[in-house]
Design a protein around this motif. Sequence first.
Motif, PDB file in Angstrom:
ATOM      1  N   ALA A  33       0.833  -1.210   0.000  1.00  0.00           N
ATOM      2  CA  ALA A  33       0.000   0.000   0.000  1.00  0.00           C
ATOM      3  C   ALA A  33       0.866   1.258   0.000  1.00  0.00           C
ATOM      4  O   ALA A  33       0.579   2.224  -0.720  1.00  0.00           O
ATOM      5  N   GLN A  34       1.916   1.255   0.804  1.00  0.00           N
ATOM      6  CA  GLN A  34       2.827   2.406   0.842  1.00  0.00           C
ATOM      7  C   GLN A  34       3.482   2.617  -0.522  1.00  0.00           C
ATOM      8  O   GLN A  34       3.637   3.757  -0.991  1.00  0.00           O
ATOM      9  N   HIS A  35       3.873   1.524  -1.150  1.00  0.00           N
ATOM     10  CA  HIS A  35       4.471   1.612  -2.484  1.00  0.00           C
ATOM     11  C   HIS A  35       3.462   2.159  -3.488  1.00  0.00           C
ATOM     12  O   HIS A  35       3.794   3.021  -4.317  1.00  0.00           O
ATOM     13  N   ASN A  36       2.225   1.662  -3.417  1.00  0.00           N
ATOM     14  CA  ASN A  36       1.182   2.141  -4.331  1.00  0.00           C
ATOM     15  C   ASN A  36       0.884   3.619  -4.114  1.00  0.00           C
ATOM     16  O   ASN A  36       0.629   4.360  -5.064  1.00  0.00           O
ATOM     17  N   LEU A  37       0.931   4.048  -2.851  1.00  0.00           N
ATOM     18  CA  LEU A  37       0.701   5.460  -2.538  1.00  0.00           C
ATOM     19  C   LEU A  37       1.768   6.331  -3.184  1.00  0.00           C
ATOM     20  O   LEU A  37       1.460   7.366  -3.808  1.00  0.00           O
ATOM     21  N   GLN A  38       3.013   5.916  -3.065  1.00  0.00           N
ATOM     22  CA  GLN A  38       4.102   6.692  -3.672  1.00  0.00           C
ATOM     23  C   GLN A  38       4.026   6.669  -5.193  1.00  0.00           C
ATOM     24  O   GLN A  38       4.342   7.662  -5.866  1.00  0.00           O
ATOM     25  N   SER A  39       3.569   5.546  -5.747  1.00  0.00           N
ATOM     26  CA  SER A  39       3.475   5.416  -7.206  1.00  0.00           C
ATOM     27  C   SER A  39       2.439   6.360  -7.794  1.00  0.00           C
ATOM     28  O   SER A  39       2.545   6.760  -8.961  1.00  0.00           O
ATOM     29  N   THR A  40       1.451   6.720  -7.002  1.00  0.00           N
ATOM     30  CA  THR A  40       0.408   7.639  -7.488  1.00  0.00           C
ATOM     31  C   THR A  40       0.816   9.096  -7.321  1.00  0.00           C
ATOM     32  O   THR A  40       0.044   9.999  -7.633  1.00  0.00           O
ATOM     33  N   GLY A  41       2.014   9.323  -6.811  1.00  0.00           N
ATOM     34  CA  GLY A  41       2.459  10.693  -6.573  1.00  0.00           C
ATOM     35  C   GLY A  41       2.187  11.153  -5.163  1.00  0.00           C
ATOM     36  O   GLY A  41       2.564  12.255  -4.777  1.00  0.00           O
ATOM     37  N   GLY A  42       1.518  10.278  -4.383  1.00  0.00           N
ATOM     38  CA  GLY A  42       1.231  10.590  -2.989  1.00  0.00           C
ATOM     39  C   GLY A  42      -0.033  11.401  -2.818  1.00  0.00           C
ATOM     40  O   GLY A  42      -0.312  12.309  -3.602  1.00  0.00           O
ATOM     41  N   HIS A  43      -0.820  11.053  -1.837  1.00  0.00           N
ATOM     42  CA  HIS A  43      -1.991  11.836  -1.443  1.00  0.00           C
ATOM     43  C   HIS A  43      -1.750  12.273  -0.005  1.00  0.00           C
ATOM     44  O   HIS A  43      -1.603  11.429   0.882  1.00  0.00           O
ATOM     45  N   SER A  44      -1.722  13.568   0.237  1.00  0.00           N
ATOM     46  CA  SER A  44      -1.377  14.072   1.574  1.00  0.00           C
ATOM     47  C   SER A  44      -2.418  13.696   2.625  1.00  0.00           C
ATOM     48  O   SER A  44      -2.132  13.765   3.818  1.00  0.00           O
ATOM     49  N   ASN A  45      -3.614  13.295   2.189  1.00  0.00           N
ATOM     50  CA  ASN A  45      -4.683  12.968   3.132  1.00  0.00           C
ATOM     51  C   ASN A  45      -4.832  11.471   3.364  1.00  0.00           C
ATOM     52  O   ASN A  45      -5.808  11.029   3.977  1.00  0.00           O
ATOM     53  N   VAL A  46      -3.877  10.659   2.881  1.00  0.00           N
ATOM     54  CA  VAL A  46      -3.973   9.203   3.005  1.00  0.00           C
ATOM     55  C   VAL A  46      -2.873   8.680   3.926  1.00  0.00           C
ATOM     56  O   VAL A  46      -1.706   9.074   3.816  1.00  0.00           O
ATOM     57  N   ARG A  47      -3.264   7.771   4.840  1.00  0.00           N
ATOM     58  CA  ARG A  47      -2.304   7.102   5.720  1.00  0.00           C
ATOM     59  C   ARG A  47      -2.582   5.603   5.675  1.00  0.00           C
ATOM     60  O   ARG A  47      -3.734   5.172   5.697  1.00  0.00           O
ATOM     61  N   PHE A  48      -1.519   4.804   5.659  1.00  0.00           N
ATOM     62  CA  PHE A  48      -1.635   3.352   5.751  1.00  0.00           C
ATOM     63  C   PHE A  48      -0.903   2.884   7.000  1.00  0.00           C
ATOM     64  O   PHE A  48       0.263   3.232   7.215  1.00  0.00           O
ATOM     65  N   LEU A  49      -1.576   2.079   7.818  1.00  0.00           N
ATOM     66  CA  LEU A  49      -1.025   1.651   9.102  1.00  0.00           C
ATOM     67  C   LEU A  49      -1.176   0.145   9.291  1.00  0.00           C
ATOM     68  O   LEU A  49      -2.212  -0.434   8.951  1.00  0.00           O
ATOM     69  N   HIS A  50      -0.157  -0.456   9.864  1.00  0.00           N
ATOM     70  CA  HIS A  50      -0.203  -1.870  10.230  1.00  0.00           C
ATOM     71  C   HIS A  50      -0.946  -1.978  11.557  1.00  0.00           C
ATOM     72  O   HIS A  50      -0.483  -1.476  12.585  1.00  0.00           O
ATOM     73  N   MET A  51      -2.125  -2.618  11.534  1.00  0.00           N
ATOM     74  CA  MET A  51      -2.955  -2.610  12.742  1.00  0.00           C
ATOM     75  C   MET A  51      -3.944  -3.770  12.717  1.00  0.00           C
ATOM     76  O   MET A  51      -4.426  -4.178  11.651  1.00  0.00           O
ATOM     77  N   ASP A  52      -4.246  -4.294  13.901  1.00  0.00           N
ATOM     78  CA  ASP A  52      -5.226  -5.359  14.073  1.00  0.00           C
ATOM     79  C   ASP A  52      -6.616  -4.745  14.207  1.00  0.00           C
ATOM     80  O   ASP A  52      -6.828  -3.853  15.043  1.00  0.00           O
ATOM     81  N   ALA A  53      -7.566  -5.191  13.414  1.00  0.00           N
ATOM     82  CA  ALA A  53      -8.928  -4.661  13.476  1.00  0.00           C
ATOM     83  C   ALA A  53      -9.605  -4.950  14.807  1.00  0.00           C
ATOM     84  O   ALA A  53     -10.588  -4.288  15.164  1.00  0.00           O
ATOM     85  N   GLU A  54      -9.089  -5.932  15.540  1.00  0.00           N
ATOM     86  CA  GLU A  54      -9.674  -6.266  16.837  1.00  0.00           C
ATOM     87  C   GLU A  54      -9.287  -5.254  17.921  1.00  0.00           C
ATOM     88  O   GLU A  54      -9.885  -5.231  18.994  1.00  0.00           O
ATOM     89  N   LYS A  55      -8.262  -4.426  17.634  1.00  0.00           N
ATOM     90  CA  LYS A  55      -7.814  -3.431  18.615  1.00  0.00           C
ATOM     91  C   LYS A  55      -7.365  -2.187  17.862  1.00  0.00           C
ATOM     92  O   LYS A  55      -6.190  -2.011  17.543  1.00  0.00           O
ATOM     93  N   LEU A  56      -8.303  -1.309  17.593  1.00  0.00           N
ATOM     94  CA  LEU A  56      -8.039  -0.108  16.806  1.00  0.00           C
ATOM     95  C   LEU A  56      -7.395   0.967  17.679  1.00  0.00           C
ATOM     96  O   LEU A  56      -7.923   1.318  18.736  1.00  0.00           O
ATOM     97  N   HIS A  57      -6.264   1.494  17.230  1.00  0.00           N
ATOM     98  CA  HIS A  57      -5.539   2.500  18.005  1.00  0.00           C
ATOM     99  C   HIS A  57      -5.966   3.908  17.571  1.00  0.00           C
ATOM    100  O   HIS A  57      -5.148   4.710  17.106  1.00  0.00           O
ATOM    101  N   PHE A  58      -7.248   4.191  17.756  1.00  0.00           N
ATOM    102  CA  PHE A  58      -7.805   5.498  17.430  1.00  0.00           C
ATOM    103  C   PHE A  58      -8.702   5.960  18.580  1.00  0.00           C
ATOM    104  O   PHE A  58      -9.250   5.135  19.315  1.00  0.00           O
ATOM    105  N   PRO A  59      -8.864   7.273  18.724  1.00  0.00           N
ATOM    106  CA  PRO A  59      -9.747   7.784  19.782  1.00  0.00           C
ATOM    107  C   PRO A  59     -11.205   7.403  19.539  1.00  0.00           C
ATOM    108  O   PRO A  59     -11.608   7.085  18.414  1.00  0.00           O
ATOM    109  N   ASP A  60     -11.995   7.469  20.578  1.00  0.00           N
ATOM    110  CA  ASP A  60     -13.440   7.267  20.449  1.00  0.00           C
ATOM    111  C   ASP A  60     -14.024   8.327  19.511  1.00  0.00           C
ATOM    112  O   ASP A  60     -13.566   9.481  19.485  1.00  0.00           O
ATOM    113  N   CYS A  61     -15.032   7.914  18.750  1.00  0.00           N
ATOM    114  CA  CYS A  61     -15.815   8.846  17.919  1.00  0.00           C
ATOM    115  C   CYS A  61     -14.942   9.634  16.936  1.00  0.00           C
ATOM    116  O   CYS A  61     -15.212  10.805  16.666  1.00  0.00           O
ATOM    117  N   PHE A  62     -13.918   9.012  16.384  1.00  0.00           N
ATOM    118  CA  PHE A  62     -12.939   9.715  15.552  1.00  0.00           C
ATOM    119  C   PHE A  62     -13.342   9.783  14.084  1.00  0.00           C
ATOM    120  O   PHE A  62     -13.127  10.796  13.415  1.00  0.00           O
TER     121      PHE A  62
END
Length: 251
Positions: free
Chosen positions: A84-113
């Motif tokens: 995904a990171q490679h594909n992001l760079q290949s498109t020239g990059g989108h400043s509003n896109v982030r790709f993160l390695h994360m388990d869906a069973e434990k999301l590291h984001f604030p409530d109501c985000f």
Amino acid sequence: MKNKIDYDDFYERVGRTNGWNFSSMNVVSENIGWNFYEEVVRHTRSSDLLLDIGTGGGEAILSIAEETLLLVGIDLAQGMIETAQHNLQSTGGHSNVRFLHMDAEKLHFPDCFFNVVSSRHSGFSASEVFRVLAQGGIFLTQQVSEHDKSNLSVAFGRGQSFGIQPGTLMERYKHELQIAGFRDIQAREYNVVEHYATPEDLMFLLTHAPIIPDFGKVDTDFERFQQFVNEHHDEKGIRTNSARFMITARK
């Protein structure tokens, strides 16, 4: 049901070599009920924050990056995130896109985000999705139905959901979403004819998606593959079926 432990190695290998990019395949599905990420866009405003669970190589969400303020794609497979990171760079990059390695069973984001959460062909935790969604936010998921590629499962005597009653996963997810607190839970399905233009197209699918577990590792697999091609070939290509369901739910 799919066993996550059994599939971890597969997703890591495929993630590093291909992601979920199947654009090289020549395949036609007749009269599908919807395009999932078009549905996601339909429920997304330009000021929204969107989380995509099981984003794979990011091919799908990169195509809708301009539709939202912030788009975060997560995946449990490190190989998928690297692609995904490679594909992001290949498109020239989108400043509003982030790709993160994360388990869906434990999301590291604030409530109501997030305003919108999507998950295509990936597992999710209903309670975690509910937690990170803002009040009034929407969750959309598309999943593979148990009777998808049913003639392939019969031909090989195994499949990712072989022998499981169609509708089992959909009803389980609906129940989990209800328990988590979601409202206005709606589901729809389609089961359509699908044709692969050549044996190579079908072989690519079986190699890069877990349709037939351990495809190629059983001695008779390639003999069965050739027999399947011979028996299911018509003027449009090699015939199978595509079965999907989609659930939407509001917080």
